[in-house]
Design an enzyme around this catalytic site. Sequence first.
Site, mmCIF file in Angstrom:
data_model
loop_
_atom_site.group_PDB
_atom_site.id
_atom_site.type_symbol
_atom_site.label_atom_id
_atom_site.label_comp_id
_atom_site.label_asym_id
_atom_site.label_seq_id
_atom_site.Cartn_x
_atom_site.Cartn_y
_atom_site.Cartn_z
ATOM 1 N N ARG B 7 1.003 -1.172 0.025
ATOM 2 C CA ARG B 7 -0.136 0.221 -0.046
ATOM 3 C C ARG B 7 1.039 1.225 0.114
ATOM 4 O O ARG B 7 0.477 2.293 -0.779
ATOM 5 C CB ARG B 7 -0.915 0.008 1.152
ATOM 6 N N SER B 34 -6.112 2.764 5.889
ATOM 7 C CA SER B 34 -5.967 1.267 5.772
ATOM 8 C C SER B 34 -5.085 1.134 4.288
ATOM 9 O O SER B 34 -4.402 0.300 4.088
ATOM 10 C CB SER B 34 -7.087 0.644 5.617
ATOM 11 N N GLU B 55 -18.900 3.368 -0.860
ATOM 12 C CA GLU B 55 -18.165 3.048 -1.989
ATOM 13 C C GLU B 55 -18.917 3.341 -3.110
ATOM 14 O O GLU B 55 -18.258 3.565 -4.335
ATOM 15 C CB GLU B 55 -18.085 1.489 -1.962
ATOM 16 N N PHE B 80 -15.638 -4.923 -1.219
ATOM 17 C CA PHE B 80 -16.501 -3.778 -1.562
ATOM 18 C C PHE B 80 -16.298 -2.985 -2.964
ATOM 19 O O PHE B 80 -17.168 -2.745 -3.577
ATOM 20 C CB PHE B 80 -16.310 -2.745 -0.302
ATOM 21 N N ARG B 164 -2.169 -5.777 0.244
ATOM 22 C CA ARG B 164 -2.054 -4.379 0.951
ATOM 23 C C ARG B 164 -1.168 -4.371 1.776
ATOM 24 O O ARG B 164 -0.164 -3.466 1.845
ATOM 25 C CB ARG B 164 -3.551 -4.520 1.703
HETATM 26 C C1 LIG Z 1 -19.479 -1.705 3.145
HETATM 27 C C2 LIG Z 1 -18.426 -1.608 3.983
HETATM 28 N N1 LIG Z 1 -17.274 -0.657 3.738
HETATM 29 C C3 LIG Z 1 -16.080 -0.728 4.410
HETATM 30 C C4 LIG Z 1 -16.121 -1.475 5.650
HETATM 31 C C5 LIG Z 1 -14.945 -1.143 6.421
HETATM 32 N N2 LIG Z 1 -15.288 -0.988 7.667
HETATM 33 C C6 LIG Z 1 -15.356 -1.717 8.824
HETATM 34 S S1 LIG Z 1 -16.040 -0.431 10.362
HETATM 35 C C7 LIG Z 1 -15.847 0.716 9.425
HETATM 36 C C8 LIG Z 1 -15.793 2.332 9.945
HETATM 37 C C9 LIG Z 1 -17.019 2.156 10.504
HETATM 38 O O1 LIG Z 1 -17.326 3.277 11.302
HETATM 39 P P1 LIG Z 1 -18.793 3.526 12.327
HETATM 40 O O2 LIG Z 1 -19.804 2.984 11.672
HETATM 41 O O3 LIG Z 1 -18.390 4.892 12.866
HETATM 42 O O4 LIG Z 1 -18.113 2.436 13.115
HETATM 43 P P2 LIG Z 1 -17.898 2.351 15.096
HETATM 44 O O5 LIG Z 1 -17.407 3.679 15.117
HETATM 45 O O6 LIG Z 1 -19.086 2.142 15.694
HETATM 46 O O7 LIG Z 1 -16.840 1.471 15.243
HETATM 47 C C10 LIG Z 1 -15.252 0.513 7.963
HETATM 48 C C11 LIG Z 1 -15.204 1.468 6.874
HETATM 49 C C12 LIG Z 1 -17.236 -2.323 5.860
HETATM 50 N N3 LIG Z 1 -17.193 -3.236 6.843
HETATM 51 N N4 LIG Z 1 -18.347 -2.368 5.013
#
Ligand SMILES: Cc1ncc(C[n+]2csc(CCOP(=O)(O)OP(=O)(O)O)c2C)c(N)n1
Lengths: 275, 320
Positions: B7, B34, B55, B80, B164
């Site tokens: 990455r 990431s 996305e 995704f 990555r």
């Molecule tokens: C469709 C999708 N895109 C990206 C991700 C990767 N991902 C996992 S958690 C996250 C951030 C989520 O933030 P939030 O909803 O605020 O979660 P919290 O702060 O409650 O942990 C991402 C981008 C995913 N799981 N699903």
Amino acid sequence: MNNAELVLLKRKAKEIRKLTIDQIGYLGVGHIGGSLSVVEVLTLLYYRHMRIDPAKPKKRDRDQLILSKGHAGPALYSILADKGYFPKEWLHTLNIGGTNLPSHCDMVRTPGIDMTTGSLGQGISAAIGKALGNKIDGISSYIYVIIGDGESNEGQIWESAMAAAHFKLPQIIAFTDYNKLQIDGYTYDVMDLEDITSKWLSFGWFVQRIDGHDMQAVDRAIVKAKDEKCRPSMIILDTIKGKGAFFAEGVITNHNMVFNYETAVKAIKILDKEE
Amino acid sequence: MALKDMRDIYNETLMEMAENDDRIVVLDADLMSSNGTMPFKERFPGRAFDVGVAEADMVGIAAGLSSVGKIPFAASFCSFAGRKTYDQFFISANYAHLNVKLVGTDPGVTAVFNGGTHMSFEDGGIMRNIPGLIVFEPADGVALRNLVKEAVEHYGSTYMRMHRKGNERFYSENETFKFGKGKVLQDGTDITIIAVGLIMLREAMDASELLKKENISAAVIDMHTVKPVDRKLVLEYARKTGAVVTCENHQVNNYLGSAVAEVLSESYPTLMTRVGVPDKFGEVGDLNYLKERFGLTASNIKGRAIELLRNRDRLRGGQR
Ligand SMILES: Cc1ncc(C[n+]2csc(CCOP(=O)(O)OP(=O)(O)O)c2C)c(N)n1
Ligand SMILES: [Mg+2]
């Protein structure tokens, strides 16, 4: 909720928080931040509000919970283990090859999980389907769903927001874990959600906004949501990501952390000292 | 010295090119940290867009940027980038003949602890069905740097499947790469192993060593571009060795194994076998567990190669 009940539930929430830190610390890496911010709401749901029977996890007329922010699975696993859906020993198998407890909630593998999640954005849609199906079958149970604030960036969240109001589904009680953090930083820096209350209101939901760690307030909000007869409910929980773990709380990069078991044990000791 | 993460090489290459080419812009969907592109954002704040966990929106925005002359690199996990944005990428980018460089990261089993929801064994396959799209998967940092530059040179959308974290070293710094031109990493006469991607090229190279001990001389090809696949090279080595093994960190349907099978069965029927993930969903675990679970190991490649040679010899009525 009287004072004695509140004290017991607070104690339970602390137990769940400790189990969650222990579980992730045992593996050494995981979604600690978003697991710890939903401990209070999950505790209230599973120990006070949901009509469920751990011996019959698929009982047709049970209340259900969709943890749409599926990466908070470990917090829910702590509760399901404590309630006897599966042995507590499973908690130390988190994410080990062949486990029944994968980092994201999986209804195929884990007893007590009502919906598979992990690809963010899909939970409220599934809740609508469950509620519509229950209606057809004359079942009046509640469908609870928890989404993240970062997750709320997804378009599908707002598609389902429209649909749940359109189909008039008051049996859906949703929560936004508004911990103000997503992976790349603060929500107001990455993708601002405000004015979040007006957004949900304008989509036709009954909206409440409260301190998500204040169990009395969360309880009252759930009671009020249950009283609502026409609209689906959105309860916005102001929370702290990583709440209660000294090494995670207030750390901007606490989404997915590497930490060793000694750190977990230390965090648990600190929690034990608080009262 | 430890190699830089893939990455970081992706980010560095984009930054390097962006200094002299203001068409280059970067998009992420809450995975900027990431996917390694935070430094790009710091250096070019007006040309890096984190759209949050959205996305589909990201790919649509990338298409719009492309329509006004920009060259957008938009990244998310393979799961995704592949599954979730397929229609936006198909219509807004490809059907519209625009120039969106979509990047999927954490291919296949490298999603490890994120588990089944994040484990994509099918993104390369579905992408291969988009008309005219270039689909590629660099196996090391040198290939990555060169192929990202190729993507900028090429007008038209591309899909890169990118390892990555971690890296490998197969090529020297001055090696050159072209889309659609596979690389022979090692010549051989008895069997041809065609691999794609970082972890499978490593396993393929290790398998060729294991086969050498059995007196089997295996050629190893890095088929970094799966679409268009290098027909000429596939046919040349099929003629030369008469047996082909494909290796992919992907479902065996619709990606490398299928592309090679199509070439062979239409032009020079040759016995082959496909090492890769069978018709299964992903699951959680560490990398070693998952490689074993899905047969993505040098010893499995070796076993399958020997079995293939036996079958061929039986069909020819000969003995080995
Ligand atoms: C469709 C999708 N895109 C990206 C991700 C990767 N991902 C996992 S958690 C996250 C951030 C989520 O933030 P939030 O909803 O605020 O979660 P919290 O702060 O409650 O942990 C991402 C981008 C995913 N799981 N699903
Ligand atoms: Mg959050």
